[in-house]
Scaffold this motif. Sequence first.
Motif, short mmCIF file in Angstrom:
data_model
loop_
_atom_site.label_atom_id
_atom_site.label_comp_id
_atom_site.label_asym_id
_atom_site.label_seq_id
_atom_site.Cartn_x
_atom_site.Cartn_y
_atom_site.Cartn_z
N LEU A 85 -127.34 37.01 -32.78
CA LEU A 85 -126.13 36.36 -32.73
C LEU A 85 -125.09 37.37 -32.92
O LEU A 85 -124.55 37.79 -33.98
N ARG A 86 -124.40 37.92 -31.94
CA ARG A 86 -123.14 38.89 -31.89
C ARG A 86 -121.83 38.42 -31.82
O ARG A 86 -120.67 39.08 -32.36
N ARG A 87 -121.60 37.16 -31.24
CA ARG A 87 -120.25 36.53 -31.26
C ARG A 87 -120.23 35.35 -32.19
O ARG A 87 -120.68 34.23 -32.16
N VAL A 88 -119.55 35.75 -33.44
CA VAL A 88 -119.47 35.28 -34.61
C VAL A 88 -118.15 34.24 -34.80
O VAL A 88 -117.24 35.14 -34.54
N LEU A 89 -118.24 33.06 -34.73
CA LEU A 89 -117.11 32.50 -35.21
C LEU A 89 -117.30 31.98 -36.66
O LEU A 89 -117.90 30.95 -37.06
N CYS A 90 -116.50 32.13 -37.55
CA CYS A 90 -116.22 31.71 -39.04
C CYS A 90 -115.15 30.83 -39.15
O CYS A 90 -114.00 31.03 -38.77
N GLU A 91 -115.59 29.65 -39.73
CA GLU A 91 -114.55 28.46 -39.80
C GLU A 91 -114.43 28.39 -41.38
O GLU A 91 -113.96 27.18 -41.54
N GLY A 92 -114.65 29.39 -42.14
CA GLY A 92 -114.48 29.25 -43.53
C GLY A 92 -115.34 29.01 -44.45
O GLY A 92 -116.57 29.00 -43.96
N GLY A 93 -114.90 28.73 -45.71
CA GLY A 93 -113.82 28.44 -46.01
C GLY A 93 -113.15 29.70 -46.75
O GLY A 93 -113.60 30.91 -46.22
N PRO A 94 -112.15 29.56 -47.52
CA PRO A 94 -111.42 30.50 -48.08
C PRO A 94 -112.28 31.71 -48.91
O PRO A 94 -111.85 32.72 -48.72
N SER A 95 -113.19 31.27 -49.64
CA SER A 95 -114.00 32.02 -50.51
C SER A 95 -114.78 33.17 -49.45
O SER A 95 -114.84 34.28 -49.51
#
Length: 266
Positions: free
Chosen positions: A192-202
């Motif tokens: 899994l190389r195309r990573v989309l992080c949607e949070g949260g702030p921590s």
Amino acid sequence: MITNMHRVHIATFFTPDSPPAREESSESTANALRDLYAYPRETLRPWVRVNFVSSIDGAVSVDGVSGALGTPADRLVFETLRELADVVLVGAGTVRAENYGGARVGAEGRRRRVASGMPEVPPIAVVSARAHLDPHSRLFTDTEVAPIVVTCTDADPARVRALADAGARIVTAGEGQVTGDGLIAALEDLGLRRVLCEGGPSLFGQLTADDAVDEVCLTTAPVLVGGTAGRVATSPGTRVTAMTPAHILTDTDGTVLTRWVRLPRP
């Protein structure tokens, strides 16, 4: 003296006022967005993209959830980013606060993903050092793809077993804490190389502190919120990472969408 100052004139209108032009404009805009937000073709490691929405005054939520800040343009970019990603990465606190279910991709998006060699829908990967998730939540019951739970070797075995029984794929990435390096290595091992992080702030803050963020997509909603809502990233320590704007888009309702990419690593 201030030099090299430029006024930015880059505007994409996501919501045209003329109904006859809407269908054609929407399709051309969607195609343009896929090009604008395409992941780099070649990277040495998984590429970590972070996506957030905030108010003009920096609030990341209203009454504890980010949905109230969403606009049509933000939603379109949100869907585009999910279509392009191998995996949607999110922290356990955000899963609980936002009542996360599995990712959804429309029929055309599924077709494009399959044509490019990707599965129809990306999995949700949740970072939870203690495996503190509800196996009866939407994350497990309202999804087409089994979620991935990234946890630690010393997480409660009973909790880990309950999540596995609920269908989760369990991945360990560290002892006591899931570090940025451990997380990236775990995602790399899964392909899994195309990573989309949607949070949260921590989680965003930790990834920043661990020098693991490659790109930030930030939507500024055209509202003021006030209150006590937090900022997009929080962490005990600080780390300055130089970024450069890849593009700046605006919508007719005042939404501003920016894409920031880090400068080359030394």
